[in-house]
Design a protein around this motif. Sequence first.
Motif, PDB file in Angstrom:
ATOM      1  N   THR A  58     -13.174  -9.915  27.053  1.00 55.91           N
ATOM      2  CA  THR A  58     -12.640  -9.397  25.787  1.00 55.91           C
ATOM      3  C   THR A  58     -12.142 -10.526  24.886  1.00 55.91           C
ATOM      4  N   TRP A  59     -11.700 -11.624  25.494  1.00 57.93           N
ATOM      5  CA  TRP A  59     -11.145 -12.734  24.706  1.00 57.93           C
ATOM      6  C   TRP A  59     -12.236 -13.644  24.147  1.00 57.93           C
ATOM      7  N   TYR A  60     -13.461 -13.435  24.586  1.00 58.71           N
ATOM      8  CA  TYR A  60     -14.606 -14.109  23.965  1.00 58.71           C
ATOM      9  C   TYR A  60     -15.195 -13.205  22.881  1.00 58.71           C
ATOM     10  N   ALA A  68      -4.876 -11.725  18.804  1.00 58.57           N
ATOM     11  CA  ALA A  68      -3.898 -12.376  19.684  1.00 58.57           C
ATOM     12  C   ALA A  68      -3.488 -11.357  20.728  1.00 58.57           C
ATOM     13  N   CYS A  69      -2.711 -11.806  21.696  1.00 60.63           N
ATOM     14  CA  CYS A  69      -2.280 -10.856  22.722  1.00 60.63           C
ATOM     15  C   CYS A  69      -0.932 -10.269  22.340  1.00 60.63           C
ATOM     16  N   ASP A  70      -0.758  -8.965  22.592  1.00 61.97           N
ATOM     17  CA  ASP A  70       0.547  -8.383  22.284  1.00 61.97           C
ATOM     18  C   ASP A  70       1.424  -8.253  23.534  1.00 61.97           C
ATOM     19  N   ILE A  71       1.014  -8.953  24.585  1.00 63.63           N
ATOM     20  CA  ILE A  71       1.867  -9.107  25.779  1.00 63.63           C
ATOM     21  C   ILE A  71       2.212 -10.601  25.835  1.00 63.63           C
ATOM     22  N   ILE A 198      -3.787  -3.966  12.856  1.00 64.33           N
ATOM     23  CA  ILE A 198      -2.499  -4.520  12.399  1.00 64.33           C
ATOM     24  C   ILE A 198      -2.434  -6.036  12.591  1.00 64.33           C
ATOM     25  N   GLN A 199      -3.314  -6.567  13.428  1.00 65.20           N
ATOM     26  CA  GLN A 199      -3.406  -8.032  13.527  1.00 65.20           C
ATOM     27  C   GLN A 199      -4.329  -8.587  12.440  1.00 65.20           C
ATOM     28  N   LEU A 200      -5.362  -7.807  12.129  1.00 62.86           N
ATOM     29  CA  LEU A 200      -6.379  -8.265  11.166  1.00 62.86           C
ATOM     30  C   LEU A 200      -5.883  -8.240   9.716  1.00 62.86           C
ATOM     31  N   LEU A 213      -7.027   0.091   2.847  1.00 59.35           N
ATOM     32  CA  LEU A 213      -6.822   0.375   4.278  1.00 59.35           C
ATOM     33  C   LEU A 213      -6.769   1.883   4.483  1.00 59.35           C
ATOM     34  N   TYR A 214      -7.695   2.392   5.290  1.00 55.01           N
ATOM     35  CA  TYR A 214      -7.779   3.835   5.531  1.00 55.01           C
ATOM     36  C   TYR A 214      -7.071   4.162   6.843  1.00 55.01           C
ATOM     37  N   GLN A 215      -5.941   4.819   6.700  1.00 57.29           N
ATOM     38  CA  GLN A 215      -5.114   5.167   7.867  1.00 57.29           C
ATOM     39  C   GLN A 215      -5.244   6.657   8.153  1.00 57.29           C
ATOM     40  N   ARG A 216      -5.589   6.992   9.399  1.00 59.17           N
ATOM     41  CA  ARG A 216      -5.611   8.415   9.739  1.00 59.17           C
ATOM     42  C   ARG A 216      -4.261   8.811  10.338  1.00 59.17           C
ATOM     43  N   THR A 217      -3.790   7.997  11.296  1.00 60.01           N
ATOM     44  CA  THR A 217      -2.489   8.258  11.917  1.00 60.01           C
ATOM     45  C   THR A 217      -1.726   6.935  11.951  1.00 60.01           C
ATOM     46  N   PRO A 218      -0.517   6.881  11.438  1.00 60.44           N
ATOM     47  CA  PRO A 218       0.210   5.600  11.502  1.00 60.44           C
ATOM     48  C   PRO A 218       0.664   5.300  12.929  1.00 60.44           C
ATOM     49  N   GLY A 324      -4.771   9.854   5.598  1.00 58.41           N
ATOM     50  CA  GLY A 324      -5.770  10.904   5.844  1.00 58.41           C
ATOM     51  C   GLY A 324      -7.083  10.340   6.358  1.00 58.41           C
ATOM     52  N   GLY A 325      -7.258   9.035   6.267  1.00 58.07           N
ATOM     53  CA  GLY A 325      -8.453   8.394   6.826  1.00 58.07           C
ATOM     54  C   GLY A 325      -9.635   8.386   5.878  1.00 58.07           C
ATOM     55  N   ALA A 326     -10.730   7.837   6.362  1.00 59.55           N
ATOM     56  CA  ALA A 326     -11.993   7.820   5.614  1.00 59.55           C
ATOM     57  C   ALA A 326     -12.772   9.058   6.030  1.00 59.55           C
ATOM     58  N   TYR A 349     -14.719  -1.826  10.398  1.00 55.77           N
ATOM     59  CA  TYR A 349     -14.295  -0.732  11.276  1.00 55.77           C
ATOM     60  C   TYR A 349     -13.352  -1.305  12.327  1.00 55.77           C
ATOM     61  N   ALA A 350     -12.100  -0.856  12.267  1.00 49.58           N
ATOM     62  CA  ALA A 350     -11.116  -1.259  13.288  1.00 49.58           C
ATOM     63  C   ALA A 350     -10.831  -0.007  14.105  1.00 49.58           C
ATOM     64  N   THR A 351     -11.931   0.591  14.590  1.00 48.64           N
ATOM     65  CA  THR A 351     -11.852   1.938  15.157  1.00 48.64           C
ATOM     66  C   THR A 351     -11.876   1.966  16.688  1.00 48.64           C
ATOM     67  N   GLY A 352     -11.660   0.799  17.309  1.00 49.79           N
ATOM     68  CA  GLY A 352     -11.377   0.780  18.732  1.00 49.79           C
ATOM     69  C   GLY A 352     -12.572   0.864  19.660  1.00 49.79           C
ATOM     70  N   PHE A 353     -12.331   1.461  20.816  1.00 51.63           N
ATOM     71  CA  PHE A 353     -13.278   1.404  21.931  1.00 51.63           C
ATOM     72  C   PHE A 353     -13.469   2.786  22.555  1.00 51.63           C
ATOM     73  N   GLN A 354     -14.585   2.934  23.274  1.00 56.90           N
ATOM     74  CA  GLN A 354     -14.854   4.197  23.964  1.00 56.90           C
ATOM     75  C   GLN A 354     -14.164   4.156  25.329  1.00 56.90           C
TER      76      GLN A 354
END
Length: 508
Positions: A58-60, A68-71, A198-200, A213-218, A324-326, A349-354
């Motif tokens: 993931t770090w590559y 960055a890491c949040d831990i 939030i890092q980007l 910035l399209y936010q669906r849920t803060p 409300g999002g895109a 798209y900062a829409t995460g992972f499956q």
Amino acid sequence: MEYGETQQAGEESFEVLILGAGFAGLAMAISLREQAEALGLPPERVAVLEREDEIGGTWYVNRYPGCACDIPSHLYSYSFARKPDWSRAYAPQGEILDYIREVAERFQIREQVRTGCDITSARWDEQAARWRLQAADGRRFSAPFLITATGGLSRPKWPELPGMERFTGPTLHTAQWDEAVDLKGKTVAVIGTGASAIQLVPQLAPRVGRLDLYQRTPPWIMPRADAPIAEWSKGAMRKLPVLSLLRRERLRWVNDIRSVAFLHWTGFMRFARLQAQAHIRSQIQDPVLRRKVTPDYDVGCKRVLVADDYYPALCRDNVHLHTGGATAIEADGVLGADGERRPADVIVYATGFQATRPLPVGVVFGKGGTDLAAYWGDCPFAYRGTTVAGFPNLFFLVGPNTGLGHSSMLIIIEAQARYVRELLRRSRAEGVREIEVKQQAEARYNEEIQAKLGKAIWASGCKSWYITEDGRNPTLWPGSTFAFEQMLAEVQWDDYELRSGAQGSRDA
Ligand code: NAP
């Protein structure tokens, strides 16, 4: 026992194959290498197969600006390879990747890694009692034991928005970043407000012309308190390694106390909410923006994020937060939930992972040709996060229900690597042909943890990548890292079937 007898033509044969050269795969390879003699398993009989052209996992792969890491780094590193001189409390992606590379060199793992090896199928050959793997480029491998260490967050998730294919500008995903796309002065739409966004956003905002910035849920966001680590502190840790150990242990305890809050949440989480609300008030003056970024669900239900530069970025004149999002994508922009069409040169798209579908259908096939991803559906499960009935000699690192919302995955990874090494040790020492968890043990374990998860804060009503559409949780470990280590400290051999002999006759 030598397991290599049934090699097929054109196939490379090993004793153990590890999929993935990220933190987990490398920890596993190091663990086996350290005990090579005791296990009778020379390093050249263990191969690590990596899809990318470099190690790091993931770090590559995640190379978006601000990654960055949040831990805290002193906790987000191997216990057996502590680094005294992290540059900051929370190390950036490049420094973590350098650390991984350095550890791989130090423990001589690189020679065991095959990069660019995208495994497209892994099949259990019942006759030969071997896993047979096929790579996208035609290479074939086999081994009696297969360990998957491909990460819970390695398949990018794209939203299903109408018109996505019609957008004519460059499209990026945080997990598939392309440095060649020039963002300077451009109008950029960012979709999503999770950990990656939030890092980007604070990094993009000063570079681009306009950022929508399209936010669906803060998300709930806590202060990060990141800072460079002072030279004297690094020097002291170099001279006195016990200091980095003490720092690590302190961080571990502080983080683990939060796991109690996630499970028995009310009082502590009310306090956390006050802290997060104060963070919003201290960084945002505009009452409308304050309202927009304040979640209406309990702190901890989704992953709690940490950032000191995100809210200030939202206050910039060139950054516009749309709630409300895109809802749709057009050839030249994005349609927001408010019905406004806003032009964009680039969409990110900062829409995460499956996360609840970590494996695609059609890749891993166990006994009787059962497809693992189809068998799991949208709620993967594994006994102690490590083994699945019907899939002999297959072990998972960072498997189902091993994720943490509060601490370092490296602790989980090391505990699982030790556990898998013990499964391998006995199997090899006793010439066991097949080791498989019993279905009843798996079902009992799964019921127990789902019951705990059902009462935890993650089931308190929000939607998140932790849970499935119907509210089950296949991703998180419901407890402390200490409890996880304790669970895996000893193998409950009664929960396994060990079979030996040509037809896999039952031994235990
Ligand atoms: P994520 O947390 O799943 O966030 C995805 C975001 O996309 C959410 O805000 C989601 O909104 C949003 N979204 C989806 N469809 C949308 C639409 N149509 N319009 C607007 N927004 C939409 O993904 P992530 O940020 O990549 O983080 C995933 C995980 O990766 C983290 O929780 C963390 O475990 C890991 N990570 C870790 C670090 C680190 O520092 N260690 C950094 C980055 C990521 P909803 O909330 O409404 O679904």
